[in-house]
Design a protein around this motif. Structure first.
Motif, PDB file in Angstrom:
ATOM      1  N   ASN A 131      25.722  70.738   5.015  1.00 27.12           N
ATOM      2  CA  ASN A 131      26.584  69.972   5.624  1.00 27.12           C
ATOM      3  C   ASN A 131      27.946  70.683   5.888  1.00 27.12           C
ATOM      4  N   THR A 132      27.504  71.728   6.716  1.00 35.52           N
ATOM      5  CA  THR A 132      28.376  72.675   7.299  1.00 35.52           C
ATOM      6  C   THR A 132      28.191  73.059   8.881  1.00 35.52           C
ATOM      7  N   PRO A 133      29.034  72.678   9.693  1.00 38.43           N
ATOM      8  CA  PRO A 133      28.797  72.901  11.136  1.00 38.43           C
ATOM      9  C   PRO A 133      29.011  74.240  11.480  1.00 38.43           C
ATOM     10  N   LEU A 134      28.629  74.934  12.643  1.00 39.35           N
ATOM     11  CA  LEU A 134      28.689  76.164  13.063  1.00 39.35           C
ATOM     12  C   LEU A 134      30.319  76.737  13.085  1.00 39.35           C
ATOM     13  N   ALA A 135      31.159  75.873  13.433  1.00 39.61           N
ATOM     14  CA  ALA A 135      32.491  76.438  13.404  1.00 39.61           C
ATOM     15  C   ALA A 135      32.885  76.785  12.028  1.00 39.61           C
ATOM     16  N   GLY A 136      32.712  75.792  11.176  1.00 39.92           N
ATOM     17  CA  GLY A 136      33.280  76.205   9.580  1.00 39.92           C
ATOM     18  C   GLY A 136      32.337  77.174   9.394  1.00 39.92           C
ATOM     19  N   ALA A 137      31.123  77.324   9.437  1.00 37.24           N
ATOM     20  CA  ALA A 137      30.232  78.567   9.029  1.00 37.24           C
ATOM     21  C   ALA A 137      30.926  79.664   9.436  1.00 37.24           C
ATOM     22  N   ALA A 184      32.451  83.085   7.462  1.00 34.39           N
ATOM     23  CA  ALA A 184      31.968  84.354   7.660  1.00 34.39           C
ATOM     24  C   ALA A 184      33.286  85.365   7.836  1.00 34.39           C
ATOM     25  N   GLN A 185      34.242  84.968   8.693  1.00 33.99           N
ATOM     26  CA  GLN A 185      35.188  85.896   9.054  1.00 33.99           C
ATOM     27  C   GLN A 185      36.147  86.137   7.958  1.00 33.99           C
ATOM     28  N   LEU A 186      36.360  85.243   7.069  1.00 37.73           N
ATOM     29  CA  LEU A 186      37.063  85.502   5.795  1.00 37.73           C
ATOM     30  C   LEU A 186      36.445  86.208   4.814  1.00 37.73           C
ATOM     31  N   LEU A 187      35.201  86.062   4.710  1.00 38.57           N
ATOM     32  CA  LEU A 187      34.387  86.920   3.896  1.00 38.57           C
ATOM     33  C   LEU A 187      34.176  88.305   4.281  1.00 38.57           C
ATOM     34  N   PRO A 241      32.628 104.777   9.612  1.00 39.37           N
ATOM     35  CA  PRO A 241      33.776 105.017  10.343  1.00 39.37           C
ATOM     36  C   PRO A 241      35.178 104.267  10.056  1.00 39.37           C
ATOM     37  N   TYR A 242      34.855 103.166   9.360  1.00 42.66           N
ATOM     38  CA  TYR A 242      36.131 102.399   8.766  1.00 42.66           C
ATOM     39  C   TYR A 242      36.458 102.784   7.365  1.00 42.66           C
ATOM     40  N   ALA A 243      35.939 104.028   6.607  1.00 42.40           N
ATOM     41  CA  ALA A 243      36.252 104.527   5.495  1.00 42.40           C
ATOM     42  C   ALA A 243      36.207 103.779   4.248  1.00 42.40           C
ATOM     43  N   CYS A 244      35.715 102.638   4.371  1.00 39.00           N
ATOM     44  CA  CYS A 244      35.385 101.684   3.287  1.00 39.00           C
ATOM     45  C   CYS A 244      34.210 100.759   3.689  1.00 39.00           C
ATOM     46  N   VAL A 245      33.669 100.177   2.556  1.00 43.06           N
ATOM     47  CA  VAL A 245      32.790  99.306   2.578  1.00 43.06           C
ATOM     48  C   VAL A 245      33.222  98.039   3.573  1.00 43.06           C
ATOM     49  N   THR A 246      32.064  97.825   4.674  1.00 46.21           N
ATOM     50  CA  THR A 246      32.292  96.582   5.298  1.00 46.21           C
ATOM     51  C   THR A 246      30.989  95.807   5.394  1.00 46.21           C
ATOM     52  N   VAL A 247      30.989  94.725   5.734  1.00 45.93           N
ATOM     53  CA  VAL A 247      29.641  94.111   6.187  1.00 45.93           C
ATOM     54  C   VAL A 247      29.569  93.368   7.590  1.00 45.93           C
ATOM     55  N   SER A 248      28.388  93.473   8.056  1.00 49.28           N
ATOM     56  CA  SER A 248      28.139  92.644   9.405  1.00 49.28           C
ATOM     57  C   SER A 248      27.496  91.314   9.137  1.00 49.28           C
ATOM     58  N   ILE A 249      27.800  90.342   9.570  1.00 46.11           N
ATOM     59  CA  ILE A 249      27.465  89.013   9.248  1.00 46.11           C
ATOM     60  C   ILE A 249      26.966  88.399  10.546  1.00 46.11           C
ATOM     61  N   LYS A 255      25.894  94.114  14.574  1.00 48.44           N
ATOM     62  CA  LYS A 255      25.654  95.596  14.361  1.00 48.44           C
ATOM     63  C   LYS A 255      25.878  96.315  15.583  1.00 48.44           C
ATOM     64  N   ALA A 256      25.219  95.571  16.468  1.00 45.97           N
ATOM     65  CA  ALA A 256      25.256  96.326  17.967  1.00 45.97           C
ATOM     66  C   ALA A 256      26.779  96.268  18.620  1.00 45.97           C
ATOM     67  N   ALA A 257      27.581  95.436  18.007  1.00 51.68           N
ATOM     68  CA  ALA A 257      28.826  95.408  18.576  1.00 51.68           C
ATOM     69  C   ALA A 257      29.918  96.197  17.838  1.00 51.68           C
ATOM     70  N   GLY A 258      29.329  97.086  16.889  1.00 51.75           N
ATOM     71  CA  GLY A 258      30.026  97.747  16.299  1.00 51.75           C
ATOM     72  C   GLY A 258      30.216  97.847  14.633  1.00 51.75           C
ATOM     73  N   ARG A 259      29.672  96.802  14.168  1.00 48.76           N
ATOM     74  CA  ARG A 259      29.650  96.465  12.758  1.00 48.76           C
ATOM     75  C   ARG A 259      31.105  95.792  12.335  1.00 48.76           C
ATOM     76  N   ASN A 260      30.893  95.564  10.995  1.00 46.38           N
ATOM     77  CA  ASN A 260      32.300  94.935  10.292  1.00 46.38           C
ATOM     78  C   ASN A 260      32.729  93.814  11.044  1.00 46.38           C
ATOM     79  N   ARG A 261      31.865  92.927  11.309  1.00 47.69           N
ATOM     80  CA  ARG A 261      32.459  91.794  12.210  1.00 47.69           C
ATOM     81  C   ARG A 261      31.295  90.443  11.765  1.00 47.69           C
ATOM     82  N   ALA A 262      31.617  89.366  12.331  1.00 47.17           N
ATOM     83  CA  ALA A 262      30.733  88.091  12.286  1.00 47.17           C
ATOM     84  C   ALA A 262      30.440  87.671  13.695  1.00 47.17           C
ATOM     85  N   GLU A 263      29.201  87.396  13.766  1.00 44.71           N
ATOM     86  CA  GLU A 263      28.693  86.949  15.050  1.00 44.71           C
ATOM     87  C   GLU A 263      27.816  85.724  14.850  1.00 44.71           C
ATOM     88  N   ASP A 264      27.841  84.669  15.968  1.00 38.25           N
ATOM     89  CA  ASP A 264      26.861  83.615  16.006  1.00 38.25           C
ATOM     90  C   ASP A 264      25.812  83.515  17.065  1.00 38.25           C
TER      91      ASP A 264
END
Length: 499
Positions: free
Chosen positions: A425-431, A435-438, A453-461, A490-499
């Motif tokens: 029950n979550t639309p794409l915009a809410g998800a 994801a960006q907050l996470l 390259p970010y010197a710390c643990v990051t995630v791609s979503i 990941k292709a866009a440089g990681r440490n980000r969320a894409e839909d």
């Protein structure tokens, strides 16, 4: 049978509680009687020592009165001073506490000392007793604070009186110096325990004598102390229990003010020490009672055991059934939970996604999925080791659990360093917003990662949501869409969320 065992237990408890209550009351009553006896003893001793101090001061006052009358009638003549010196020497045998008898003139210079010859020019002009009589016309006897005698170097109490010359003007002061060690000698003969104290103080709160003797306490002013204001000020006599401000020992105090002179006597015993005999008796009583209760308990337990043996088989079957149920529940948890992270495992993820996809198709509600992958995680394991890698996965998993907080949400370990969150029950915009907050929260953990390259643990979503058309409501299609979005991130440089 079970009811019989319960009745037997209740009967034992009633016996135990009754005996313990009676014993506790007896021990408490004995303690109160002990405290009352100590209080009576201390009050009587304080009264006796108060009478003793009054006698010493009265004898000193009479001596001062007689000598002042001679000085005022005959005048300060060498002959009179010689007679007074001899009289003072003889008084030592009548007043054991007498350290010295002295006469000083209106300027504070010594005229006579019962000790005999003294240095010319010796003066008491700086002494408080002299200044008091010089400035006050009162003929009352004054009891001064402890001072060191300039004749003997010993600590003394001064009892002094003003005398006047034949013109009615201030003629000088007669002083009786009482030996403090004489008081201490008497106080030391009284058995008040190792923690006990006996003291003599002025009504205004100035300490005159204290046993055990400590030189730094002589003349101490405690008139503003809470204990003095609460227990002593304005009272003729009384008892109290409090912790001493001098040495921190808790004592049982009794004090008595003198009716004739502005002094009061205090007798105190250490509370812990005074109650030692009561404690020993209480321990003996408690030991006897506990032994009897133990014997009763052994007999009672055997009786109860005999009753319980009859119901043991039934209880064993019930326990075995409960253990089996608990084992089944535990197996159920293990079958759906990832052992490392505590998140749902892949099996639980697939089952839940299938279930939520059918519900979304049936109810026409949106269903979104977040797929996460830790960036450069192989490099993290190579740099820090697999133990650190496991700790990192646990830390990230805790963040997923915080974000999957609605009843229908599910955070799971998808595989390796990949994780996912099912969002019914979550639309794409809410998800996407979640994801960006996470992603920001995980980067904010600040887990060091020198291979990134970010010197710390990051995630791609990767974020995906089922379309409204039923044909696109396949869970496989949802996973594939989220996976493609993850690869784009990941292709866009990681440490980000894409839909």
């Amino acid at each position: 049978m079970k009811r019989d065992a319960q009745l037997a237990v209740c009967l034992l408890l009633v016996v135990f509680i009754s005996v313990l209550a009676a014993t506790a009351w007896q021990i408490f009553s004995a303690r109160q009687r002990t405290l009352a006896e100590i209080e009576t003893h201390n009050r009587n001793l304080a009264q006796t020592l108060n009478t003793y101090a009054e006698g010493v001061l009265t004898q000193s006052s009479m001596l001062l009165l007689g000598m002042a009358e001679r000085l005022e009638v005959e005048g300060v003549t060498p002959d009179l001073l010689v007679r007074m010196q001899k009289l003072g020497s003889r008084q030592k045998y009548l007043l054991n506490q007498l350290n010295e008898l002295r006469v000083v003139d209106a300027r504070g210079l010594w005229l006579m000392s019962s000790k005999g010859i003294f240095p010319t020019g010796s003066s008491s002009a700086d002494r408080s007793f002299f200044q008091l009589h010089r400035d006050s016309p009162s003929h009352d006897v004054s009891i001064g604070p402890p001072i060191r005698s300039r004749s003997t170097g010993e600590w003394v109490l001064t009892v002094s009186r003003r005398f006047e010359n034949k013109q009615g003007q201030f003629g000088g002061v007669i002083v009786v110096a009482l030996d403090i060690k004489n008081f201490l000698g008497l106080f030391g003969k009284i058995d008040i325990g190792k923690q006990g104290i006996i003291s003599l103080a002025t009504a205004s709160g100035q300490l005159l004598v204290r046993h055990p003797f400590r030189e730094q306490n002589l003349g101490q002013d405690f008139s503003r102390s809470p204990n003095f204001l609460r227990y002593y000020s304005g009272l003729k006599s009384g008892t109290a229990s409090f912790r001493s401000e001098i040495d921190g020992t808790e004592r049982l105090y009794a004090f008595r003010s003198n009716d004739r002179y502005p002094i009061f006597t205090t007798v105190a015993q250490g509370k812990h020490e005074a109650l030692s005999a009561w404690r020993r008796q209480a321990l003996v009583t408690a030991g006897v009672v506990l032994s009897l209760l133990l014997a009763i308990a052994v007999i009672g337990m055997r009786l109860i055991q005999a009753i319980r043996l009859r119901a043991h088989a039934e209880a064993s079957l019930v326990a075995a059934r409960e253990k089996l149920l608990e084992a089944n529940r535990q197996l159920g948890r293990l079958a759906t939970q990832d052992s490392l992270t505590g998140l749902a495992n892949r099996r639980h993820f697939d089952e839940t996604l299938e279930l939520e996809a059918r519900r979304a198709a049936r109810e026409g509600t949106p269903l979104s999925l977040l797929l996460l992958d830790l960036d450069h995680f192989k490099g993290f394991n190579d740099s820090y080791g697999h133990v650190a890698g496991d700790d990192c996965l646990k830390a990230v998993s805790r963040q997923l659990e915080l974000f999957a907080k609605r009843p229908g949400d599910l955070a799971a370990r998808y595989g390796g360093e990949e994780m996912g969150i099912i969002l019914p029950n979550t639309p794409l915009a809410g998800a996407m917003h979640l994801a960006q907050l996470l992603q920001q929260r995980i980067q904010g953990l600040g887990i060091a990662h020198r291979a990134s390259p970010y010197a710390c643990v990051t995630v791609s979503i990767g974020v995906a949501s089922l379309k409204n058309k039923p044909i696109t409501r396949s869970p496989v299609a949802l996973v594939e869409a989220a996976d493609r979005a993850l690869y784009r991130a990941k292709a866009a440089g990681r440490n980000r969320a894409e839909d």
